[in-house]
Design an enzyme around this catalytic site. Structure first.
Site, PDB file in Angstrom:
ATOM      1  N   GLU A  34      -8.563  12.035   3.965  1.00 23.48           N
ATOM      2  CA  GLU A  34      -9.772  12.054   3.143  1.00 23.48           C
ATOM      3  C   GLU A  34     -11.014  11.941   4.029  1.00 23.48           C
ATOM      4  O   GLU A  34     -11.102  11.024   4.853  1.00 23.48           O
ATOM      5  CB  GLU A  34      -9.721  10.900   2.141  1.00 23.48           C
ATOM      6  CG  GLU A  34      -8.607  11.098   1.105  1.00 23.48           C
ATOM      7  CD  GLU A  34      -8.111   9.794   0.495  1.00 23.48           C
ATOM      8  OE1 GLU A  34      -8.734   8.735   0.747  1.00 23.48           O
ATOM      9  OE2 GLU A  34      -7.097   9.832  -0.217  1.00 23.48           O
ATOM     10  N   GLU A  65      -3.006  10.260  -1.801  1.00 24.29           N
ATOM     11  CA  GLU A  65      -2.326   9.776  -0.588  1.00 24.29           C
ATOM     12  C   GLU A  65      -0.827  10.044  -0.625  1.00 24.29           C
ATOM     13  O   GLU A  65      -0.221  10.353   0.405  1.00 24.29           O
ATOM     14  CB  GLU A  65      -2.576   8.275  -0.390  1.00 24.29           C
ATOM     15  CG  GLU A  65      -3.984   7.927   0.062  1.00 24.29           C
ATOM     16  CD  GLU A  65      -4.972   7.779  -1.087  1.00 24.29           C
ATOM     17  OE1 GLU A  65      -4.601   8.073  -2.244  1.00 24.29           O
ATOM     18  OE2 GLU A  65      -6.123   7.381  -0.830  1.00 24.29           O
ATOM     19  N   PHE A  91      -5.176   0.695   1.269  1.00 26.57           N
ATOM     20  CA  PHE A  91      -4.784   1.681   0.254  1.00 26.57           C
ATOM     21  C   PHE A  91      -3.286   2.008   0.315  1.00 26.57           C
ATOM     22  O   PHE A  91      -2.815   2.890  -0.394  1.00 26.57           O
ATOM     23  CB  PHE A  91      -5.591   2.985   0.418  1.00 26.57           C
ATOM     24  CG  PHE A  91      -7.087   2.828   0.333  1.00 26.57           C
ATOM     25  CD1 PHE A  91      -7.680   1.650  -0.122  1.00 26.57           C
ATOM     26  CD2 PHE A  91      -7.931   3.865   0.715  1.00 26.57           C
ATOM     27  CE1 PHE A  91      -9.063   1.508  -0.189  1.00 26.57           C
ATOM     28  CE2 PHE A  91      -9.314   3.733   0.642  1.00 26.57           C
ATOM     29  CZ  PHE A  91      -9.891   2.556   0.199  1.00 26.57           C
ATOM     30  N   HIS A 134     -10.528  -4.241   1.122  1.00 29.14           N
ATOM     31  CA  HIS A 134     -10.964  -3.364   2.217  1.00 29.14           C
ATOM     32  C   HIS A 134     -11.068  -4.092   3.550  1.00 29.14           C
ATOM     33  O   HIS A 134     -11.773  -3.633   4.441  1.00 29.14           O
ATOM     34  CB  HIS A 134     -12.340  -2.741   1.906  1.00 29.14           C
ATOM     35  CG  HIS A 134     -12.341  -1.771   0.775  1.00 29.14           C
ATOM     36  ND1 HIS A 134     -12.295  -2.165  -0.539  1.00 29.14           N
ATOM     37  CD2 HIS A 134     -12.388  -0.416   0.747  1.00 29.14           C
ATOM     38  CE1 HIS A 134     -12.322  -1.091  -1.326  1.00 29.14           C
ATOM     39  NE2 HIS A 134     -12.368  -0.011  -0.562  1.00 29.14           N
TER      40      HIS A 134
END
Lengths: 340, 337
Positions: A34, A65, A91, A134
């Site tokens: 991405e 993904e 992720f 994150h």
């Protein structure tokens, strides 16, 4: 005295250069993920590749993904050498089936008849208030599970050399790069995110720890940011007459036991510092290895510094509290020396 | 011109003969597997006992999907299959001896005994399968990408059950394959059940070929488990893929004569259902069609049947005669050096 000026690069440029050189060397190498095209990767890992190699070999993917990491597996089985980027390691939850049930297991389940020469590169780490979804490193989550080489380089030199090795390796390699060590303009400017990187292609092994600083009093094992914090701590400890040996682990799997054990046999003390959760983590693994294989070399109990089993909090004060840093390392080592 | 050729001018009888042989071989293979699997599991059924332990998902009744597609493929085309993979593997030309040895957990198996019945890999004919529903679709997408990058007209086919069409991997993969115009075909084998749950209780559309329009790809539906209709739908899809015209979803209505796995009490379906399905046996149907074509006679078909059975018998014998791996071989093959 050295006369030629050494070429200095940021971490992200070192990585991107390795990928570019391998793409030049081998037409089977391609990159997908991405925002890895025109954007050059959110953390700069593919900077300049689109301009150089075009959209045929540098593929921006949809936010899928499972599909694109699975596609990398399928392409690798056909002899291609894909480099797929999972934007944030956090992720992994949306694609761990492809990563772990397939990428890591197909070579084994096929009795070695299927090779998956692929790299899954991913950004790890916190320290900039990006909160619990994150900021993780998840080093141990990946290193725990067999079938993947898992590396996490700490310097621009190693980022380039280990990326080159990872792309050339016939096994799946999870290549973790630390966001703070990419040398990006929009994050903290850290001296160690810039370093000497030779222009020509070179490799750094995927299974060797690196002794960053020699010392006789205590061994500090770190990885990525924790290695650099350990180096800072070591400089301060030296002012008090304590000589710390700092080991940059670099490779989580396979782990370089020998370098750690040899150091402990010399210093007789061990501190392990990790930017991952404490329980069942890298610090526990290294403590277990040393306990099993060098217990009687130790003059004091092993100390572990890691995230105290909480998700990474948002607010500065909270995040600073849970992340190990130079102060905590200095304090821990001094305590250890006092106890002896 | 014979009756059959009048009705089916575009269908090659030779290719139908090939399909018939594959279907007979698959049926006999699965019948033998029922026997082998049962060994050591009676009077008390223990899944871990016998020469073939673990789960066993057989494809008896689902032969047309595999044979009708594979008749159009070569060894350079890639096939990924799910947990019920024997029919695909056999029709794709996977080494039958090594495949059977793998299922028996032997050293001579495709994966040296590390994979088993759900994890068969034969790179020689570009075949793989796996035990995670829908997960083989992205692998086929990747193979299709590789084919395109290499400038080859090879295609990639992912076989899945109808239950897998509700998994995220199906939808992500179709979007990606359509976006990149890849030579991908997804064959959805609708055997009516995801283990025990009927399609009507799991799927928002009547058939999954209807979902093709959501991705801007072609869709085809094959009803009644019909081998000839599967042949035709597959031929069209393979041509489309080879000609760079993008992906296709084919859904075939197929029949699961056995349980989800061996040992399934099948309390979720009417006792009359399977006899009703067996009365519509696709192998008998194709056999009759071939005889009607007047190209073949009874002795010729019997010769095919004998040849297919011998190949299967030889494979089982090879598996049984093979040695188990050395226990410490469990430590090998994590990484290649």
């Amino acid at each position: 005295m050295e006369t030629a000026k050494k070429r200095m690069l940021t971490g992200n440029k070192a990585m991107a250069e390795a990928i570019a050189q391998e793409m030049e060397n081998d037409k089977n190498v391609f990159v997908l993920g991405e925002d890895i095209g025109k954007y050059g990767g959110i953390f700069g890992s593919t900077q300049g590749l689109m301009e150089k190699f075009g959209p045929e070999r540098v593929l921006d993917t949809p936010i899928s993904e499972t599909a694109f990491i699975g596609a990398a597996i399928g392409a690798a089985a056909e002899g291609m050498r894909p480099v797929a980027e999972l934007m944030f390691v956090d992720f992994f939850g949306v694609c761990m089936d492809q990563i772990y049930n397939h990428m890591a297991k197909i070579p084994y389940m096929s009795g070695g008849n299927v090779r998956l020469p692929m790299v899954l590169m991913t950004a790890v780490g916190g320290g900039y208030s990006d909160a619990a979804q994150h900021s993780q490193t998840l080093y141990a989550t990946f290193a725990h599970m067999p079938g993947m080489k898992v590396v996490a380089p700490s310097t621009p030199y190693d980022l380039k050399g280990m990326m080159t090795s990872a792309i050339r390796d016939d096994n799946p390699v999870v290549f973790m790069f630390h966001k703070s060590l990419q040398g990006l303009g929009w994050m903290d400017q850290l001296d160690y995110a810039v370093g000497h990187v030779p222009e020509e292609s070179y490799t750094v092994p995927l299974d060797k720890a690196n002794v960053m600083r020699e010392g006789k009093d205590v061994t500090i094992v770190g990885i990525q940011m924790m290695t650099h914090y350990a180096m800072e701590a070591a400089e301060r400890l030296a002012q008090d007459g304590i000589e710390a040996e700092v080991i940059d682990l670099r490779s989580l799997a396979p782990i370089d036991k020998d370098t750690i054990l040899n150091s402990v046999k010399k210093t007789h003390r061990l501190v392990v510092v990790d930017e991952d959760y404490r329980s069942y983590g890298m610090t526990a693994e290294i403590a277990a290895i040393v306990s099993e294989e060098a217990l009687y070399e130790l003059e004091s109990p092993i100390k572990r510094l890691a995230i105290p089993d909480v998700p990474i909090p948002y607010s500065h004060v909270l995040e600073d509290f849970v992340l190990p840093g130079p102060d905590k390392i200095v304090e821990t080592v001094k305590q250890m020396m006092d106890e002896a | 011109m014979t009756k059959f050729e009048e009705k089916q001018p575009s269908v090659s009888v030779d290719k139908l003969m090939w399909m018939y042989e594959q279907m007979v071989k698959i049926r006999y293979y699965e019948d033998q597997m029922v026997e082998a699997y049962t060994e050591g599991k009676s009077p008390v059924f223990n899944i871990g006992e016998g020469p073939v332990p673990g789960e066993m998902h057989l494809a008896t009744g689902q032969e047309p999907a595999a044979a009708g597609m594979m008749v159009h493929l070569t060894k350079d085309d890639t096939v990924t299959a799910p947990h019920r993979p024997h029919h695909h593997a056999i029709a794709k030309g996977v080494d039958l001896k090594k495949m059977t040895a793998e299922i028996f957990g032997k050293e001579s198996g495709l994966g040296k005994g590390k994979g088993g019945h759900m994890h068969l890999f034969d790179p020689e004919v570009k075949f793989s399968c796996g035990g995670i529903v829908a997960a083989g679709i992205p692998h086929a997408v990747g193979a299709a990408m590789a084919n395109k990058m290499k400038g080859k007209d090879w295609v990639a086919v992912a076989f899945i059950g109808e239950g897998a069409a509700n998994a995220g991997a199906f939808h992500e993969s179709l979007n990606l394959a359509a976006l990149w115009n890849l030579p991908l075909i997804i064959v959805v084998e609708d055997n009516s059940y995801g283990i025990s749950v009927p399609k009507t209780a799991s799927t928002s559309v009547e058939s999954n070929d209807l979902r093709a329009s959501a991705y801007g790809v072609a869709g085809a539906y094959v009803k009644d488990n019909d081998p000839v209709a599967m042949y035709k739908a597959s031929e069209e899809a393979v041509n489309r893929a080879r000609n760079g015209q993008g992906p296709t979803i084919i859904e075939i209505e197929t029949f699961r004569f056995l349980g989800h796995f061996q040992g399934d009490p099948e309390l979720y379906r009417d006792k009359e259902e399977v006899p009703g399905l067996r009365a519509r046996d696709p192998i008998m149907k194709l056999r009759q069609q071939l005889l009607d074509a007047e190209h073949v006679n009874e002795p010729e078909l019997e010769e095919i049947e004998t040849r297919a059975k011998k190949e299967v018998d030889d494979a089982y014998q090879f598996a049984r005669d093979s040695d188990y791996p050395k226990p410490e071989a469990a430590l090998d093959d994590v990484f290649t050096s």
